[in-house]
Design a protein around this motif. Structure first.
Motif, PDB file in Angstrom:
ATOM      1  N   ILE A 665       1.046  -1.196   0.149  1.00 44.89           N
ATOM      2  CA  ILE A 665       0.141   0.124  -0.047  1.00 44.89           C
ATOM      3  C   ILE A 665       0.929   1.315   0.021  1.00 44.89           C
ATOM      4  O   ILE A 665       0.571   2.253  -0.771  1.00 44.89           O
ATOM      5  CB  ILE A 665      -0.905  -0.027   1.267  1.00 44.89           C
ATOM      6  N   GLN A 666       1.985   1.367   0.957  1.00 46.12           N
ATOM      7  CA  GLN A 666       2.727   2.523   0.888  1.00 46.12           C
ATOM      8  C   GLN A 666       3.388   2.680  -0.492  1.00 46.12           C
ATOM      9  O   GLN A 666       3.754   3.755  -1.001  1.00 46.12           O
ATOM     10  CB  GLN A 666       3.920   2.251   2.011  1.00 46.12           C
ATOM     11  N   THR A 667       3.904   1.535  -1.228  1.00 53.10           N
ATOM     12  CA  THR A 667       4.703   1.697  -2.232  1.00 53.10           C
ATOM     13  C   THR A 667       3.639   2.365  -3.476  1.00 53.10           C
ATOM     14  O   THR A 667       3.834   3.385  -4.132  1.00 53.10           O
ATOM     15  CB  THR A 667       5.115   0.473  -2.972  1.00 53.10           C
ATOM     16  N   LYS A 668       2.432   1.846  -3.490  1.00 54.19           N
ATOM     17  CA  LYS A 668       1.182   2.309  -4.375  1.00 54.19           C
ATOM     18  C   LYS A 668       0.985   3.831  -4.054  1.00 54.19           C
ATOM     19  O   LYS A 668       0.928   4.611  -5.149  1.00 54.19           O
ATOM     20  CB  LYS A 668       0.262   1.601  -4.118  1.00 54.19           C
ATOM     21  N   MET A 669       1.071   4.165  -3.068  1.00 51.50           N
ATOM     22  CA  MET A 669       0.849   5.738  -2.485  1.00 51.50           C
ATOM     23  C   MET A 669       1.960   6.331  -3.255  1.00 51.50           C
ATOM     24  O   MET A 669       1.685   7.618  -3.730  1.00 51.50           O
ATOM     25  CB  MET A 669       0.746   5.926  -1.156  1.00 51.50           C
ATOM     26  N   GLU A 670       3.116   6.125  -2.803  1.00 51.22           N
ATOM     27  CA  GLU A 670       4.282   6.664  -3.694  1.00 51.22           C
ATOM     28  C   GLU A 670       4.492   6.750  -5.125  1.00 51.22           C
ATOM     29  O   GLU A 670       4.534   7.806  -5.747  1.00 51.22           O
ATOM     30  CB  GLU A 670       5.686   6.033  -3.048  1.00 51.22           C
ATOM     31  N   GLU A 671       3.770   5.585  -5.806  1.00 52.56           N
ATOM     32  CA  GLU A 671       3.679   5.681  -7.107  1.00 52.56           C
ATOM     33  C   GLU A 671       2.955   6.612  -7.830  1.00 52.56           C
ATOM     34  O   GLU A 671       3.152   7.268  -8.620  1.00 52.56           O
ATOM     35  CB  GLU A 671       3.609   4.109  -7.534  1.00 52.56           C
ATOM     36  N   ILE A 672       1.633   6.683  -7.090  1.00 55.58           N
ATOM     37  CA  ILE A 672       0.501   7.390  -7.636  1.00 55.58           C
ATOM     38  C   ILE A 672       0.973   8.885  -7.229  1.00 55.58           C
ATOM     39  O   ILE A 672       0.659   9.727  -8.387  1.00 55.58           O
ATOM     40  CB  ILE A 672      -0.813   7.493  -6.496  1.00 55.58           C
ATOM     41  N   TRP A 736      -5.560   1.534   3.084  1.00 60.07           N
ATOM     42  CA  TRP A 736      -6.211   0.967   1.959  1.00 60.07           C
ATOM     43  C   TRP A 736      -7.310   2.191   1.521  1.00 60.07           C
ATOM     44  O   TRP A 736      -7.313   2.457   0.446  1.00 60.07           O
ATOM     45  CB  TRP A 736      -6.870  -0.060   2.316  1.00 60.07           C
ATOM     46  N   GLU A 737      -7.812   2.766   2.687  1.00 64.51           N
ATOM     47  CA  GLU A 737      -8.980   3.929   2.300  1.00 64.51           C
ATOM     48  C   GLU A 737      -8.189   5.281   1.780  1.00 64.51           C
ATOM     49  O   GLU A 737      -8.593   5.641   0.655  1.00 64.51           O
ATOM     50  CB  GLU A 737      -9.742   4.103   3.729  1.00 64.51           C
TER      51      GLU A 737
END
Length: 911
Positions: A665-672, A736-737
């Protein structure tokens, strides 16, 4: 003042110099100069005067009726100047000086002079027309003045292909009647005598009103009457001429014909203007209706979400504990349903509400409308505050539930322990009061007395041994009180009864001892062997009772280490059993020795050991019970050890999954965050990329569901800590939210950029240039620029905002546009809105007001009938419902204020 003393007193009236016409091809002064002699031959012709009287009167009344009045006699009704001033106000839309209401000649002259001065102020030079002639009722001067007004306000602005007023009107008539047989318009007199030209004009614009093919050139009276009647009935053009007058006149009056024809021009050209104006208004109203629908949707969704938050927060803030574990577990299950079932849709609703709000604001900015301000209490900030309050109420609720379950579990354990110890103690004390009150020593023999003394000593030893149990019972009762046990009243009552009984036993013991000691002086011997047995049997019996109590004692543990500690303690206890068994054998040997001595000496024992009630059978029975309880204790400890091993497996299983999902989740937040500031391809490419990314995130949801299942197993097993991971289920849920909300907001930002680009006509290259400039100065990649960063960005795009007075003023102006709330930050959306607004035209309130004025026939107000005639039904009713009554001095019943309505569409700042 008006020059009415010219030497030539012939009727040369009209503007001699009125500037250029609307088309720029020569003014009315040129026109009058060219036509200086058109009507010289007819100046004194009665037919000429009759035609002009009828035409000019009808023309004046067509305007005066808008003010609710009319004239009957043109040279009489204008003499006091009042209706003349009113006529000028109606046709010009302007206010004249306040008229004088006196009846004297000087008052009338002053009023007429005010009217003539107003005409002169419009660039018309009046020749030979003075106020005295009008006040005196000079018919020819009055007709000349009215013709001047008609020229200035009805004909001057007519221009076709840069022609003068008269030529423009003539060219318009020629073009409109060209396709019709037997019609050849060359002038404004002879060409109109047969009436076919009038009918052709009407048929060209409203073919359903005229059956042109049935008209005959040799029946001019019928033709003229047909045209005049149709124009009056369907086109709102009053009848200004009589057919017989035109037919019976060799050369009809040119001014009368021009006046009448100009009414046709304005009626039909006004229809075209009205259509254009109506189209513009329909477009504006459609945008406004759509925006209002979006506003209503926002208000409804915001109200629903805030109501749900309002209902949910008290439930989460209710920390009143239940009485039983089952009730608290039901609350925990309700909370799990809330997290799994009820809250996720509300998270999506909140995110969608923010997206809808941003999209609506973007549409309002693009359509040059004022920003949407939700009703009080329904702002996005209000929803965020409510949501924050909800999460604050939610925070710690689950932990409180688990702690309460743990507390109730401990309470149940303590209560059961209290009841067990109380039952054991009550069983021991049963009959003790009666025994201590028994006065058997009064009739006993010496040997019996000695036995009673020893027996009492043994009892005192036993009593002292039970002191610890009584203290334990009181301590457990105190702890239950401190932990707010729901049945504390019964516990306290039972505890108090035990303590009171204990005090009574102490007092009775002391009294009996005194009585026995008083008679002890008379006692000499005692059976030492029985005494020794009693002394050793009593503590051994107490030890066995304690051992049985410990072996049956309930336990509660939460970790492997705790259960292993209990197993170790149990093993130590088992290691003492051989010594205990040897002690038991020794005690039994004492009893056997007493039996052997009695038998060998032929002593007849009176019965059981007089010093103790602990018989060898009791010792053996309790020892056998201890032997049976040991393996049961072994089995219970082994089962608990297995349970703790299973719990450890659940911890490791959850930690293994959480340690994967959390970093993901942390990785996806950074990628976004990285995607949102990169410029790879077009906005559509970025949007597709983000939507694919969103689908990959949604596809990951089963991993969250698996983690939720594992978390539920952990909670059902009452596991309260996990040293194998730093991630809790709450952290994972919040992450996640936030991930779902962030990707949705990022997609919405790109969609708004596309909406802005398309609406404003921004090219892909411009958009990329804007994004590149913005990203270059967004050093921390936070998605917003500070004032200095934004100034540097503007300078790079060619804006003159350097540090001087003019540059600072320009920069402050731009900042007030891009940061109206003075937050000190400029978002990319605000940046591109500004850049697009700088280079793109949009409709304005002035344009809409001008369009309504066309539909209203140049009035300062409009009626419901006019709106229904010019606009589609739904948009006409939309305007009628929202327009305030018109309050101006020229108001008529049912007049509506279209100016304030148009202003409200755009906000005060646009006017």
């Amino acid at each position: 003042m008006v020059d009415y003393h010219a030497a030539n007193q012939s009727y040369q009236y009209g503007p001699s110099s009125a500037g250029n016409g609307a088309g720029g091809g020569g003014g009315m002064g040129d026109y009058m100069a060219q036509e200086d002699d058109w009507d010289r031959d007819l100046l004194l012709d009665p037919a000429w005067e009759k035609q002009q009287r009828k035409t000019f009167t009808a023309w004046c009344n067509s305007h005066l009726r808008k003010a609710g009045t009319q004239i009957e006699n043109i040279d009489e009704d204008f003499r006091d100047g009042l209706k003349l001033m009113l006529l000028l106000e109606v046709i010009s839309g302007e206010r004249l000086p306040k008229p004088e209401r006196g009846k004297m000649r000087v008052h009338k002259i002053n009023n007429v002079n005010k009217a003539l001065d107003f005409i002169a102020s419009k660039g018309v030079k009046l020749v030979s027309i003075g106020a005295e002639e009008i006040v005196d009722g000079n018919a020819k001067m009055t007709l000349g003045m009215i013709w001047t007004i008609i020229l200035r306000f009805a004909i001057q602005d007519i221009s076709v292909e840069e022609t003068s007023a008269k030529e423009g009107l003539l060219l318009w008539c020629q073009r409109k009647t060209a396709p019709y047989k037997n019609v050849n318009v060359q002038n404004f007199h002879i060409s109109w005598k047969d009436g076919l030209a009038f009918n052709a004009l009407i048929h060209r614009h409203r073919p359903e009103l005229i059956e042109y093919d049935k008209l005959r050139k040799d029946d001019p009276v019928t033709n003229l009457n047909n045209a005049f009647e149709v124009a009056e009935k369907y086109l709102d053009i009053p009848k200004m001429l009589d057919a017989e007058d035109i037919v019976n006149t060799a050369r009809p009056d040119e001014k009368a014909i021009m006046t009448y024809v100009s009414s046709f021009y304005h009626a039909f050209s006004g229809a075209q203007k009205a259509e254009t104006a109506a189209n513009r208004i329909c477009k504006v109203l459609a945008v406004n209706q759509e925006n209002e629908h979006l506003m209503e949707d926002y208000e409804r969704l915001a109200s629903d979400l805030l109501e749900w938050i309002r209902r949910t927060i008290p439930w989460l803030e209710d920390r009143v504990p239940q009485r039983t574990i089952q009730e608290m577990q039901q609350k925990l299950e309700d909370f799990r349903d809330y997290r799994r079932v009820h809250k996720p849709p509300k998270v999506q609703e909140k995110c969608q509400l923010e997206i809808n709000f941003n999209t609506l604001q973007t549409k309002l900015r693009l359509s040059n409308r004022p920003a949407f301000m939700p009703s009080e209490g329904r702002m996005v900030s209000d929803i965020n505050n409510g949501w924050q309050h909800l999460e604050q109420a939610e925070k710690g609720y689950e932990e409180w539930l688990l702690n309460e379950i743990r507390r109730l579990e401990r309470l149940d354990h303590l209560a059961e322990k209290f009841r067990q110890k109380a039952s054991i103690h009550e069983a021991w004390t049963d009959g003790k009061e009666a025994m201590l009150k028994h006065r058997d020593y009064e009739t006993a023999t010496l040997s019996d007395i000695k036995a009673l003394i020893r027996k009492h000593e043994a009892f005192e030893s036993d009593l002292a041994a039970h002191q610890d149990r009584v203290e334990q019972i009181a301590a457990i009762a105190q702890e239950l009180n401190e932990l707010d046990y729901y049945d504390s009243h019964n516990v306290n009552t039972r505890c108090q009864k035990i303590c009171d009984q204990w005090d009574t036993l102490g007092n009775l013991t002391h009294s009996r001892r005194e009585a026995l000691e008083k008679t002890e002086k008379q006692l000499e011997t005692i059976d030492q062997l029985h005494l020794e047995y009693a002394k050793r049997a009593a503590p051994f019996n107490n030890w066995m009772e304690s051992a049985m109590e410990d072996l049956q004692d309930m336990f509660i543990v939460h970790t492997i280490e705790e259960i292993e500690g209990l197993i170790s303690a149990h093993d130590q206890f088992k290691s003492t059993l051989p010594d205990a068994d040897r002690e038991r054998e020794a005690i039994l040997a004492i009893h056997k020795e007493a039996q052997r001595i009695a038998e060998s000496n032929h002593i007849k024992l009176s019965g059981s050991n007089p010093y103790t009630t602990v018989t060898p059978q009791i010792i053996n029975s309790k020892w056998e019970k201890v032997q049976q309880l040991v393996p049961k204790r072994d089995h219970a400890l082994m089962e608990e050890q297995s349970k703790q091993q299973s719990n450890e497996h659940l911890r490791r299983q959850f930690a293994s999954q959480a340690n994967v999902v959390g970093p993901w989740i942390q990785t996806k937040m950074e990628e976004i965050g990285r995607i949102s500031i990169e410029m790879n391809g077009t906005l559509e490419d970025q949007l597709n990329h983000l939507k694919q990314y969103e689908r990959s995130i949604v596809d990951y949801k089963p991993n969250l569901d698996l983690l939720e299942q594992q978390h539920q197993l952990i909670q059902e097993a009452l596991i309260f800590d996990n040293k194998h991971t730093n991630y809790t289920m709450e952290h994972i849920r919040v992450g996640w939210e936030q991930l779902l909300t962030t990707i949705a907001r990022t997609i919405n930002e790109v969609e708004n950029q596309i909406l802005t680009r398309d609406a404003k006509g921004i090219s892909q290259e411009q958009m990329q240039e804007f994004r590149a400039s913005f990203n270059h100065f967004d050093k921390d990649h936070g998605g917003a620029l500070g004032p200095e960063e934004f100034k540097a960005c503007l300078i790079s795009l060619g804006y003159d905002v350097e540090n001087d007075r003019q540059g600072d003023a320009e920069f402050n102006r731009i900042m007030s546009v891009v940061d109206p709330n003075h937050s000190g930050l400029v978002t990319f959306q605000a940046f591109i809105d500004f850049m697009s607004r700088e280079t793109t035209d949009t409709d304005t309130a002035d344009q809409v007001i001008a369009s309504f004025k066309v539909l209203a026939g140049d009035k300062n107000f409009i009626t419901a009938e006019e709106l229904r005639r010019e606009l589609p039904p739904d948009q006409a009713e939309y305007c009628i419902a929202r327009m305030a009554p018109y309050q101006g001095p020229d108001a008529v019943p049912g007049a509506l204020d279209y100016k304030s309505f148009s202003t409200a569409l755009y906000g005060e700042s646009d006017l």
